[in-house]
Write a protein that holds these residues in place. Sequence first.
Motif, PDB file in Angstrom:
ATOM      1  N   GLY A   1       0.752  -1.319  -0.091  1.00 25.98           N
ATOM      2  CA  GLY A   1      -0.014   0.083   0.120  1.00 25.98           C
ATOM      3  C   GLY A   1       0.752   1.341   0.025  1.00 25.98           C
ATOM      4  N   SER A   2       1.962   1.120  -0.132  1.00 26.71           N
ATOM      5  CA  SER A   2       3.011   2.508  -0.050  1.00 26.71           C
ATOM      6  C   SER A   2       2.603   3.028  -1.765  1.00 26.71           C
ATOM      7  CB  SER A   2       4.551   1.905  -0.095  1.00 26.71           C
ATOM      8  OG  SER A   2       4.569   1.516   1.339  1.00 26.71           O
ATOM      9  N   THR A   3       2.399   4.272  -1.729  1.00 30.99           N
ATOM     10  CA  THR A   3       2.011   5.015  -2.988  1.00 30.99           C
ATOM     11  C   THR A   3       3.144   6.311  -3.138  1.00 30.99           C
ATOM     12  OG1 THR A   3       0.431   6.364  -1.458  1.00 30.99           O
ATOM     13  CG2 THR A   3      -0.462   4.609  -2.554  1.00 30.99           C
ATOM     14  N   TYR A   4       3.023   6.475  -4.363  1.00 29.21           N
ATOM     15  CA  TYR A   4       3.930   7.424  -4.933  1.00 29.21           C
ATOM     16  C   TYR A   4       3.116   7.923  -6.124  1.00 29.21           C
ATOM     17  CZ  TYR A   4       7.462   4.790  -2.530  1.00 29.21           C
ATOM     18  OH  TYR A   4       8.161   3.887  -1.525  1.00 29.21           O
ATOM     19  N   TYR A   5       3.244   9.340  -6.262  1.00 29.29           N
ATOM     20  CA  TYR A   5       2.105  10.042  -7.294  1.00 29.29           C
ATOM     21  C   TYR A   5       3.367  11.008  -7.980  1.00 29.29           C
ATOM     22  CZ  TYR A   5      -1.613   8.052  -4.430  1.00 29.29           C
ATOM     23  OH  TYR A   5      -2.650   7.291  -3.833  1.00 29.29           O
ATOM     24  N   SER A   6       2.549  11.260  -9.232  1.00 29.95           N
ATOM     25  CA  SER A   6       3.132  12.230  -9.860  1.00 29.95           C
ATOM     26  C   SER A   6       3.115  13.734  -9.235  1.00 29.95           C
ATOM     27  CB  SER A   6       2.530  12.301 -11.472  1.00 29.95           C
ATOM     28  OG  SER A   6       2.916  13.373 -12.002  1.00 29.95           O
ATOM     29  N   PRO A   7       3.934  14.357  -8.987  1.00 25.38           N
ATOM     30  CA  PRO A   7       3.709  15.790  -8.412  1.00 25.38           C
ATOM     31  C   PRO A   7       2.481  16.453  -9.147  1.00 25.38           C
ATOM     32  CG  PRO A   7       5.935  15.432  -8.585  1.00 25.38           C
ATOM     33  CD  PRO A   7       5.334  14.322  -9.379  1.00 25.38           C
ATOM     34  N   SER A   8       2.226  16.479 -10.662  1.00 26.91           N
ATOM     35  CA  SER A   8       1.386  17.280 -11.094  1.00 26.91           C
ATOM     36  C   SER A   8       0.231  17.017 -10.924  1.00 26.91           C
ATOM     37  CB  SER A   8       1.806  17.297 -12.627  1.00 26.91           C
ATOM     38  OG  SER A   8       1.616  16.135 -13.094  1.00 26.91           O
ATOM     39  N   LEU A   9      -0.165  15.602 -10.557  1.00 30.16           N
ATOM     40  CA  LEU A   9      -1.436  14.865 -10.362  1.00 30.16           C
ATOM     41  C   LEU A   9      -1.829  14.505  -8.769  1.00 30.16           C
ATOM     42  CD1 LEU A   9      -1.387  12.596 -13.353  1.00 30.16           C
ATOM     43  CD2 LEU A   9      -2.761  14.624 -13.334  1.00 30.16           C
ATOM     44  N   LYS A  10      -0.652  14.781  -7.946  1.00 32.27           N
ATOM     45  CA  LYS A  10      -0.883  14.348  -6.708  1.00 32.27           C
ATOM     46  C   LYS A  10      -2.270  14.778  -5.933  1.00 32.27           C
ATOM     47  CE  LYS A  10       1.719  13.858  -2.430  1.00 32.27           C
ATOM     48  NZ  LYS A  10       2.991  14.277  -1.756  1.00 32.27           N
ATOM     49  N   SER A  11      -2.555  15.944  -6.145  1.00 25.99           N
ATOM     50  CA  SER A  11      -3.821  16.423  -5.358  1.00 25.99           C
ATOM     51  C   SER A  11      -5.041  15.855  -5.823  1.00 25.99           C
ATOM     52  CB  SER A  11      -3.824  17.953  -5.777  1.00 25.99           C
ATOM     53  OG  SER A  11      -4.044  18.206  -7.095  1.00 25.99           O
ATOM     54  N   ARG A  12      -5.051  15.153  -6.683  1.00 26.89           N
ATOM     55  CA  ARG A  12      -6.441  14.510  -7.643  1.00 26.89           C
ATOM     56  C   ARG A  12      -6.312  12.882  -7.565  1.00 26.89           C
ATOM     57  NH1 ARG A  12      -7.958  15.562 -12.995  1.00 26.89           N
ATOM     58  NH2 ARG A  12      -5.925  16.135 -13.606  1.00 26.89           N
ATOM     59  N   VAL A  13      -5.205  12.356  -7.389  1.00 26.36           N
ATOM     60  CA  VAL A  13      -5.201  10.783  -7.623  1.00 26.36           C
ATOM     61  C   VAL A  13      -5.117  10.226  -5.910  1.00 26.36           C
ATOM     62  CG1 VAL A  13      -3.538   9.026  -8.372  1.00 26.36           C
ATOM     63  CG2 VAL A  13      -3.830  11.170  -9.986  1.00 26.36           C
ATOM     64  N   THR A  14      -5.758   9.091  -6.388  1.00 28.64           N
ATOM     65  CA  THR A  14      -5.603   7.791  -5.363  1.00 28.64           C
ATOM     66  C   THR A  14      -5.515   6.639  -6.066  1.00 28.64           C
ATOM     67  OG1 THR A  14      -6.956   9.076  -3.692  1.00 28.64           O
ATOM     68  CG2 THR A  14      -6.601   6.808  -3.177  1.00 28.64           C
ATOM     69  N   ILE A  15      -4.350   5.772  -5.702  1.00 28.63           N
ATOM     70  CA  ILE A  15      -3.959   4.614  -6.008  1.00 28.63           C
ATOM     71  C   ILE A  15      -4.228   3.586  -4.916  1.00 28.63           C
ATOM     72  CG2 ILE A  15      -2.548   2.970  -7.342  1.00 28.63           C
ATOM     73  CD1 ILE A  15      -1.483   5.337  -8.767  1.00 28.63           C
ATOM     74  N   SER A  16      -5.058   2.244  -5.096  1.00 21.74           N
ATOM     75  CA  SER A  16      -5.152   1.359  -3.935  1.00 21.74           C
ATOM     76  C   SER A  16      -5.044   0.254  -4.307  1.00 21.74           C
ATOM     77  CB  SER A  16      -6.341   1.669  -3.509  1.00 21.74           C
ATOM     78  OG  SER A  16      -7.562   1.509  -4.291  1.00 21.74           O
ATOM     79  N   VAL A  17      -4.776  -0.852  -3.610  1.00 24.96           N
ATOM     80  CA  VAL A  17      -4.499  -2.099  -3.893  1.00 24.96           C
ATOM     81  C   VAL A  17      -5.318  -3.159  -3.148  1.00 24.96           C
ATOM     82  CG1 VAL A  17      -2.714  -2.520  -2.310  1.00 24.96           C
ATOM     83  CG2 VAL A  17      -2.634  -3.969  -4.531  1.00 24.96           C
ATOM     84  N   ASP A  18      -5.818  -4.155  -3.762  1.00 25.81           N
ATOM     85  CA  ASP A  18      -6.480  -5.339  -3.195  1.00 25.81           C
ATOM     86  C   ASP A  18      -5.964  -6.673  -3.453  1.00 25.81           C
ATOM     87  OD1 ASP A  18      -8.515  -6.981  -2.515  1.00 25.81           O
ATOM     88  OD2 ASP A  18     -10.153  -6.047  -3.060  1.00 25.81           O
ATOM     89  N   THR A  19      -5.017  -7.071  -2.496  1.00 28.35           N
ATOM     90  CA  THR A  19      -4.297  -8.101  -2.798  1.00 28.35           C
ATOM     91  C   THR A  19      -5.262  -9.434  -2.837  1.00 28.35           C
ATOM     92  OG1 THR A  19      -3.965  -8.192  -0.485  1.00 28.35           O
ATOM     93  CG2 THR A  19      -2.256  -7.288  -1.852  1.00 28.35           C
TER      94      THR A  19
END
Lengths: 110, 122
Positions: B57-75
């Motif tokens: 669940g550790s996430t890394y986002y593009s600085p230009s999109l960070k304010s609008r993005v959420t990435i999640s995982v369902d193992t």
Amino acid sequence: EIVLTQSPGTLSLSPGERATLSCGASQSVSSSYLAWYQQKPGQAPRLLIYGASSRATGIPNRFSGSGSGTDFTLTISRLEPEDFAVYYCQQYGSSPGLITFGPGTKVDIK
Amino acid sequence: QLQLQESGPRLVKPSETLSLTCTVSGGSISSSTYFWVWIRQPPGKGLEWIGSISYSGSTYYSPSLKSRVTISVDTSKNQFSLKLRSVTAADTAVYFCARHTNFGPPNYIDYWGQGTLVTVSS
């Protein structure tokens, strides 16, 4: 944040010719984290070169990569008809987890 | 052979949320040796990294999109997902999911989904 540039934007060549594509970085990049991809219309990109100079599995030896620091090169020794495509360089890790792509070089048929 | 497949709505209205899921088959998403990545490509343009997630669940986002993005995982489902909020026409693109190695150096993207075109339009 590292910015990648690629030149030329378009390279017009004939089959059998040699293609030399350049990728420049705004700051020094670890060679271990520099990769090249090929993309054909309507397809996902395909890994060609990783670690700046190692060919990915199944990639013909007419593709080679070189360079270090801020200047990297992808060379196609003799263009085959299937090599006309867009090529992207990519780097990883200038900040934790950060992935950056260059704008691409299109290799088209002269 | 690892396969990744994007799924989700192909048409999203402006100001709404774009939601995509990537289903991974032929291998487990639960490995510390890989990140799972979203990348997009506007029509006729280049590739843009959106963000990455590890199986934990550790996430890394593009600085230009960070304010609008959420990435999640369902193992449990071997899936990871993208949510992009407040979309505009500029978010119209082919969205790719992919696998990025994390056992290096070297590190690189070795598997890609086929991509799915998402259009933002009313």
